[in-house]
Design a protein around this motif. Structure first.
Motif, PDB file in Angstrom:
ATOM      1  N   UNK A  86      -3.710  11.674  -9.678  1.00 51.71           N
ATOM      2  CA  UNK A  86      -4.193  10.315  -9.893  1.00 51.71           C
ATOM      3  C   UNK A  86      -3.067   9.294  -9.916  1.00 51.71           C
ATOM      4  N   UNK A  87      -3.344   8.139  -9.346  1.00 50.17           N
ATOM      5  CA  UNK A  87      -2.363   7.078  -9.411  1.00 50.17           C
ATOM      6  C   UNK A  87      -2.301   6.317  -8.112  1.00 50.17           C
ATOM      7  N   UNK A  88      -1.285   5.461  -8.009  1.00 49.84           N
ATOM      8  CA  UNK A  88      -1.177   4.495  -6.923  1.00 49.84           C
ATOM      9  C   UNK A  88      -0.050   4.869  -5.980  1.00 49.84           C
ATOM     10  N   UNK A  89      -0.337   4.822  -4.682  1.00 47.69           N
ATOM     11  CA  UNK A  89       0.637   5.152  -3.654  1.00 47.69           C
ATOM     12  C   UNK A  89       0.725   3.951  -2.722  1.00 47.69           C
ATOM     13  N   UNK A  90       1.860   3.266  -2.746  1.00 54.45           N
ATOM     14  CA  UNK A  90       1.965   2.030  -1.960  1.00 54.45           C
ATOM     15  C   UNK A  90       2.111   2.336  -0.475  1.00 54.45           C
ATOM     16  N   UNK A  91       1.329   1.622   0.346  1.00 53.49           N
ATOM     17  CA  UNK A  91       1.466   1.812   1.787  1.00 53.49           C
ATOM     18  C   UNK A  91       1.811   0.520   2.514  1.00 53.49           C
ATOM     19  N   UNK A  92       2.241  -0.484   1.762  1.00 53.43           N
ATOM     20  CA  UNK A  92       2.608  -1.767   2.381  1.00 53.43           C
ATOM     21  C   UNK A  92       3.681  -1.578   3.458  1.00 53.43           C
ATOM     22  N   UNK A  93       4.706  -0.779   3.162  1.00 54.05           N
ATOM     23  CA  UNK A  93       5.825  -0.620   4.104  1.00 54.05           C
ATOM     24  C   UNK A  93       5.360   0.037   5.407  1.00 54.05           C
ATOM     25  N   UNK A  94       4.507   1.064   5.294  1.00 49.32           N
ATOM     26  CA  UNK A  94       3.986   1.750   6.485  1.00 49.32           C
ATOM     27  C   UNK A  94       3.210   0.785   7.385  1.00 49.32           C
ATOM     28  N   UNK A  95       2.401  -0.047   6.757  1.00 49.43           N
ATOM     29  CA  UNK A  95       1.577  -0.993   7.515  1.00 49.43           C
ATOM     30  C   UNK A  95       2.446  -2.086   8.131  1.00 49.43           C
ATOM     31  N   UNK A  96       3.372  -2.595   7.349  1.00 48.19           N
ATOM     32  CA  UNK A  96       4.278  -3.642   7.815  1.00 48.19           C
ATOM     33  C   UNK A  96       5.107  -3.164   9.006  1.00 48.19           C
ATOM     34  N   UNK A  97       5.548  -1.917   8.935  1.00 47.67           N
ATOM     35  CA  UNK A  97       6.343  -1.336  10.024  1.00 47.67           C
ATOM     36  C   UNK A  97       5.517  -1.281  11.321  1.00 47.67           C
ATOM     37  N   UNK A  98       4.262  -0.896  11.198  1.00 47.83           N
ATOM     38  CA  UNK A  98       3.393  -0.824  12.372  1.00 47.83           C
ATOM     39  C   UNK A  98       3.232  -2.211  13.009  1.00 47.83           C
TER      40      UNK A  98
END
Lengths: 140, 140, 140
Positions: free
Chosen positions: A16-28
């Motif tokens: 349980x918890x939060x996994x940031x994916x901002x960097x993955x999306x920004x890179x794309x």
């Protein structure tokens, strides 16, 4: 001239918890030189969510998790769907209470996120999972 | 070359619960030969929701309904808006706690749904209703 | 021939409650003569929401506010993130429980809203704020 693109993001979770994916999306976005348009993310599971939340103080995410654990109790005797574990039905309810897809404008080559906003996968199960998020962009 | 299309879906409901519309939406996609793009659904009411949830064990949906009935009680003395019945204000609150629109990528001619995901209209009122869902597609 | 457009809406708030932005959005659509397409709104903050709700009886919004104040209590001793005030962590939780972005089809030059639907910014903080909402349109 408008164009579109598709992408699948994979996020490994370990409880349980939060996994940031901002960097993955920004890179794309930057690799494809998307300048202006609409980015959509959809999580292909019903026991995890997509959440835009504060990326500064980690206590915000801890409080969110604690609030939801109190609101939707593991092992609540109300639940009939229990074969997959005490945290399974709460995961479905937490998914219904939050978002499974997000729509974000892109402007000047960047996501229109606020200064303090990050994109998170919110895992609601206790065991490790490999989560798939379908991404789509339409624009220039 | 990108194109777009619009469609209105109508779903008849007969009391609280879940009404799957995955087949209706999938049919629209295949009839129009949409291959890649973005599908949007918006429910034109404030006392029902759109939900992506598990389509396997029906107990999941029963538990969801029971949890929401306990969380947002019919006839709660807190409510001032009671002229349309004891289940009306709870319906508005359940709508606010869940989703009224969904954004789904389409890839290879199919909705990017996970294996266990179905699209449901979640009716929050006890009386029968005819519900309208506005659909939009942009893509190829 | 598809085109797109971007816009930022600013909404001044003065305490908790609902601020309708339907007119602002509708004006943007008519000024640009958008006929058919998809409108997306994203709020660039994590302590306010975007909500589609009934625009008739104001008691609906009052009951919504009262329900959420009871569900997510200001100053709950559970919270660790308290430096920005007793209403700050509840604002983040209320944001997670509701929506931060909306996707609305446009048809015949109008938003595909139901008769009783309005678009609201739901402010969760007690102090005045200037809120930014990123808007995007793709269509014709």
């Amino acid at each position: 001239m408008l164009r579109q693109a598709s992408q699948e993001f994979t996020i490994g979770t370990h409880g349980r918890g939060f996994y940031e994916l901002t960097a993955q999306v920004t890179k794309w976005i930057s690799q494809n030189r998307f300048q202006t348009g609409l980015l959509t993310l959809h999580i292909r599971h019903t026991s995890a969510s997509l959440l835009i939340q504060e990326n500064a103080d980690p206590d915000v995410r801890r409080d969110l998790e604690n609030f939801f654990e109190r609101l939707v109790k593991d092992g609540d005797p109300l639940f009939l769907h229990t074969t997959e574990g005490q945290d399974d039905m709460p995961a479905h309810i937490r998914s219904a209470l939050t978002a499974v897809n997000l729509s974000l404008p892109v402007a000047h080559g960047q996501l229109a996120l606020g200064t303090w906003q990050g994109i998170y996968l919110w895992e609601h199960r206790r065991m490790p999972h490999s989560r798939k998020v379908a991404g789509h962009f339409v624009g220039e």
